[in-house]
Motif scaffolding. Structure first.
Motif, PDB file in Angstrom:
ATOM      1  N   MET A   1      30.503  41.652  40.331  1.00  0.00           N
ATOM      2  CA  MET A   1      30.826  40.456  39.379  1.00  0.00           C
ATOM      3  C   MET A   1      32.166  40.155  39.337  1.00  0.00           C
ATOM      4  SD  MET A   1      30.180  40.565  35.182  1.00  0.00           S
ATOM      5  CE  MET A   1      28.035  40.439  35.240  1.00  0.00           C
ATOM      6  N   SER A   2      32.159  38.757  39.568  1.00  0.00           N
ATOM      7  CA  SER A   2      33.788  38.356  39.612  1.00  0.00           C
ATOM      8  C   SER A   2      34.277  38.839  38.441  1.00  0.00           C
ATOM      9  CB  SER A   2      33.826  36.716  39.732  1.00  0.00           C
ATOM     10  OG  SER A   2      32.846  36.499  40.850  1.00  0.00           O
ATOM     11  N   ALA A   3      35.809  38.928  38.382  1.00  0.00           N
ATOM     12  CA  ALA A   3      36.585  39.334  37.095  1.00  0.00           C
ATOM     13  C   ALA A   3      37.985  39.024  37.318  1.00  0.00           C
ATOM     14  CB  ALA A   3      36.625  40.923  37.124  1.00  0.00           C
ATOM     15  N   LEU A   4      38.657  38.736  36.192  1.00  0.00           N
ATOM     16  CA  LEU A   4      39.906  38.385  35.970  1.00  0.00           C
ATOM     17  C   LEU A   4      40.744  39.548  35.266  1.00  0.00           C
ATOM     18  CD1 LEU A   4      42.703  36.821  36.529  1.00  0.00           C
ATOM     19  CD2 LEU A   4      41.896  35.288  35.106  1.00  0.00           C
ATOM     20  N   THR A   5      41.659  39.974  35.421  1.00  0.00           N
ATOM     21  CA  THR A   5      42.459  40.932  34.382  1.00  0.00           C
ATOM     22  C   THR A   5      43.804  40.514  34.678  1.00  0.00           C
ATOM     23  OG1 THR A   5      41.041  42.597  35.236  1.00  0.00           O
ATOM     24  CG2 THR A   5      43.058  43.482  34.159  1.00  0.00           C
ATOM     25  N   ILE A   6      44.617  40.500  33.756  1.00  0.00           N
ATOM     26  CA  ILE A   6      45.895  39.849  33.511  1.00  0.00           C
ATOM     27  C   ILE A   6      46.727  41.161  32.735  1.00  0.00           C
ATOM     28  CG2 ILE A   6      47.451  38.226  32.461  1.00  0.00           C
ATOM     29  CD1 ILE A   6      44.949  36.151  32.507  1.00  0.00           C
ATOM     30  N   TYR A   7      47.925  41.517  33.664  1.00  0.00           N
ATOM     31  CA  TYR A   7      48.870  42.223  33.201  1.00  0.00           C
ATOM     32  C   TYR A   7      50.275  41.518  32.996  1.00  0.00           C
ATOM     33  CZ  TYR A   7      45.546  45.788  34.948  1.00  0.00           C
ATOM     34  OH  TYR A   7      44.573  46.669  35.284  1.00  0.00           O
ATOM     35  N   SER A   8      51.175  42.121  32.288  1.00  0.00           N
ATOM     36  CA  SER A   8      52.488  42.025  32.305  1.00  0.00           C
ATOM     37  C   SER A   8      53.250  42.378  33.781  1.00  0.00           C
ATOM     38  CB  SER A   8      53.206  42.848  31.204  1.00  0.00           C
ATOM     39  OG  SER A   8      54.735  42.690  31.540  1.00  0.00           O
ATOM     40  N   ASP A   9      53.816  41.953  34.143  1.00  0.00           N
ATOM     41  CA  ASP A   9      54.615  42.466  35.439  1.00  0.00           C
ATOM     42  C   ASP A   9      55.359  43.573  35.233  1.00  0.00           C
ATOM     43  OD1 ASP A   9      56.971  41.027  34.553  1.00  0.00           O
ATOM     44  OD2 ASP A   9      57.192  39.587  36.571  1.00  0.00           O
ATOM     45  N   THR A  10      55.515  44.077  33.913  1.00  0.00           N
ATOM     46  CA  THR A  10      56.526  45.172  33.562  1.00  0.00           C
ATOM     47  C   THR A  10      55.546  46.333  33.240  1.00  0.00           C
ATOM     48  OG1 THR A  10      56.969  44.343  31.438  1.00  0.00           O
ATOM     49  CG2 THR A  10      58.444  43.734  33.233  1.00  0.00           C
ATOM     50  N   ASP A  11      54.512  46.142  32.881  1.00  0.00           N
ATOM     51  CA  ASP A  11      53.456  47.160  32.576  1.00  0.00           C
ATOM     52  C   ASP A  11      52.130  47.161  33.375  1.00  0.00           C
ATOM     53  OD1 ASP A  11      52.087  49.116  31.198  1.00  0.00           O
ATOM     54  OD2 ASP A  11      52.280  48.185  29.291  1.00  0.00           O
ATOM     55  N   ALA A  12      51.854  47.904  34.160  1.00  0.00           N
ATOM     56  CA  ALA A  12      50.509  48.043  34.801  1.00  0.00           C
ATOM     57  C   ALA A  12      49.457  48.936  34.116  1.00  0.00           C
ATOM     58  CB  ALA A  12      50.755  48.410  36.326  1.00  0.00           C
ATOM     59  N   THR A  13      49.970  49.504  32.854  1.00  0.00           N
ATOM     60  CA  THR A  13      48.975  50.460  32.309  1.00  0.00           C
ATOM     61  C   THR A  13      48.089  49.936  31.304  1.00  0.00           C
ATOM     62  OG1 THR A  13      50.737  50.878  30.437  1.00  0.00           O
ATOM     63  CG2 THR A  13      50.606  52.397  32.493  1.00  0.00           C
ATOM     64  N   ALA A  14      48.473  48.454  30.716  1.00  0.00           N
ATOM     65  CA  ALA A  14      47.566  48.100  29.817  1.00  0.00           C
ATOM     66  C   ALA A  14      47.138  46.443  30.105  1.00  0.00           C
ATOM     67  CB  ALA A  14      48.220  48.198  28.423  1.00  0.00           C
ATOM     68  N   PRO A  15      46.134  45.971  30.189  1.00  0.00           N
ATOM     69  CA  PRO A  15      45.662  44.744  30.588  1.00  0.00           C
ATOM     70  C   PRO A  15      45.839  43.910  29.490  1.00  0.00           C
ATOM     71  CG  PRO A  15      43.924  46.155  31.387  1.00  0.00           C
ATOM     72  CD  PRO A  15      44.782  47.079  30.645  1.00  0.00           C
ATOM     73  N   ARG A  16      46.523  42.676  29.592  1.00  0.00           N
ATOM     74  CA  ARG A  16      46.573  41.896  28.396  1.00  0.00           C
ATOM     75  C   ARG A  16      45.338  41.020  28.195  1.00  0.00           C
ATOM     76  NH1 ARG A  16      52.446  38.948  28.804  1.00  0.00           N
ATOM     77  NH2 ARG A  16      53.643  40.827  28.237  1.00  0.00           N
ATOM     78  N   TRP A  17      44.570  40.818  29.228  1.00  0.00           N
ATOM     79  CA  TRP A  17      43.425  39.816  29.044  1.00  0.00           C
ATOM     80  C   TRP A  17      42.410  40.361  30.174  1.00  0.00           C
ATOM     81  CZ3 TRP A  17      40.644  36.117  31.745  1.00  0.00           C
ATOM     82  CH2 TRP A  17      39.727  35.072  30.847  1.00  0.00           C
ATOM     83  N   GLN A  18      40.992  40.357  29.886  1.00  0.00           N
ATOM     84  CA  GLN A  18      40.149  40.330  31.155  1.00  0.00           C
ATOM     85  C   GLN A  18      39.025  39.666  30.749  1.00  0.00           C
ATOM     86  OE1 GLN A  18      38.892  44.513  31.567  1.00  0.00           O
ATOM     87  NE2 GLN A  18      38.815  44.365  33.878  1.00  0.00           N
ATOM     88  N   SER A  19      38.191  39.354  31.845  1.00  0.00           N
ATOM     89  CA  SER A  19      36.856  38.546  31.645  1.00  0.00           C
ATOM     90  C   SER A  19      36.130  38.556  32.855  1.00  0.00           C
ATOM     91  CB  SER A  19      37.041  37.121  31.203  1.00  0.00           C
ATOM     92  OG  SER A  19      35.867  36.390  31.052  1.00  0.00           O
ATOM     93  N   HIS A  20      34.891  38.757  32.562  1.00  0.00           N
ATOM     94  CA  HIS A  20      34.138  38.515  33.912  1.00  0.00           C
ATOM     95  C   HIS A  20      33.093  37.126  33.940  1.00  0.00           C
ATOM     96  CE1 HIS A  20      34.275  42.732  35.238  1.00  0.00           C
ATOM     97  NE2 HIS A  20      34.430  43.135  33.823  1.00  0.00           N
ATOM     98  N   GLU A  21      33.434  36.409  33.051  1.00  0.00           N
ATOM     99  CA  GLU A  21      32.697  35.144  32.653  1.00  0.00           C
ATOM    100  C   GLU A  21      33.355  34.072  33.537  1.00  0.00           C
ATOM    101  OE1 GLU A  21      32.623  31.471  29.854  1.00  0.00           O
ATOM    102  OE2 GLU A  21      32.545  33.520  28.920  1.00  0.00           O
ATOM    103  N   GLY A  22      32.835  33.462  34.651  1.00  0.00           N
ATOM    104  CA  GLY A  22      32.981  32.484  35.484  1.00  0.00           C
ATOM    105  C   GLY A  22      33.996  31.390  34.884  1.00  0.00           C
ATOM    106  N   ASP A  23      33.343  30.745  33.678  1.00  0.00           N
ATOM    107  CA  ASP A  23      34.206  29.697  33.145  1.00  0.00           C
ATOM    108  C   ASP A  23      35.489  30.099  32.537  1.00  0.00           C
ATOM    109  OD1 ASP A  23      32.058  27.832  33.908  1.00  0.00           O
ATOM    110  OD2 ASP A  23      31.104  27.962  32.182  1.00  0.00           O
ATOM    111  N   ALA A  24      35.730  31.252  31.921  1.00  0.00           N
ATOM    112  CA  ALA A  24      36.832  31.653  31.428  1.00  0.00           C
ATOM    113  C   ALA A  24      37.735  31.996  32.433  1.00  0.00           C
ATOM    114  CB  ALA A  24      36.535  33.018  30.396  1.00  0.00           C
ATOM    115  N   ILE A  25      37.389  32.680  33.641  1.00  0.00           N
ATOM    116  CA  ILE A  25      38.283  32.907  34.714  1.00  0.00           C
ATOM    117  C   ILE A  25      38.836  31.384  35.382  1.00  0.00           C
ATOM    118  CG2 ILE A  25      38.260  33.704  36.948  1.00  0.00           C
ATOM    119  CD1 ILE A  25      36.062  35.739  36.286  1.00  0.00           C
ATOM    120  N   GLN A  26      37.993  30.736  35.477  1.00  0.00           N
ATOM    121  CA  GLN A  26      38.556  29.173  35.945  1.00  0.00           C
ATOM    122  C   GLN A  26      39.488  28.718  34.885  1.00  0.00           C
ATOM    123  OE1 GLN A  26      35.447  26.077  36.529  1.00  0.00           O
ATOM    124  NE2 GLN A  26      36.158  25.547  38.049  1.00  0.00           N
TER     125      GLN A  26
END
Length: 181
Positions: A1-26
């Motif tokens: 399943m496609s996914a988008l995970t967004i992190y800060s470029d200074t913190d790889a430990t905690a995602p800020r946002w995540q989704s598997h929904e195509g419309d939200a990713i787009q």
């Protein structure tokens, strides 16, 4: 399943946002100028399609991109776990780099992880079968095909010579999660 995970470029430990929904990713990717679409083949391609079969199945979509963006060439790349160059290729693509042209990939089968470094954030996009991504020219990014790569993708180019990379020298990619498959 496609996914988008967004992190800060200074913190790889905690995602800020995540989704598997195509419309939200787009929506999220379009907001930063990245094209993300879902395509469908005109016919079933089988488990290990050859390049000619892949191009024939998606020629209508390729033609649309060419008419819209003026792309000049395209090809098909396949990677399998038994490829003797897989470790060297993975290492090369894992280094942050840019291109002087859009990086356009359509996943016919399998998966890969595109990681974009934009506006103080890292966008990790898990692209799978039927996903098209177009990373704008000049965008710092890296690509992870995983330890046991398995994908077939159509690559579309502005430049008839194909993929030309410019490595940034930034080791940021080492801090973020890798593709585990």
């Amino acid at each position: 399943m496609s996914a988008l995970t967004i992190y800060s470029d200074t913190d790889a430990t905690a995602p800020r946002w995540q989704s598997h929904e195509g419309d939200a990713i787009q929506r999220e990717l379009n907001a930063i100028g990245v094209r993300f679409e879902r395509w469908q083949a005109d016919s079933e391609l089988g488990a290990n399609p050859d390049a000619e079969t892949v191009i024939a199945a998606y020629q209508h979509a390729i033609d649309r991109l060419v008419a819209e963006k003026g792309y000049q060439s395209w090809d098909v790349i396949s990677m399998r776990p038994d490829n003797p160059q897989r470790e060297a290729l993975r290492a090369k693509f894992l280094a942050e780099h840019t291109h002087g042209e859009d990086e356009v990939r359509f996943f016919v089968e399998g998966a890969g992880l595109f990681c974009l470094h934009i506006q103080g954030k890292i966008y990790q996009i898990l692209c799978e079968k039927n996903d098209l991504i177009s990373v704008p020219a000049g965008t710092p990014h890296w690509f992870d095909m995983g330890e046991a790569p398995h994908f077939t993708a159509i690559r579309v180019f502005d430049n008839p010579e194909g993929w030309i990379d410019r490595f940034t020298g930034d080791a940021i990619a080492d801090a973020y999660p890798r593709l585990v498959r």
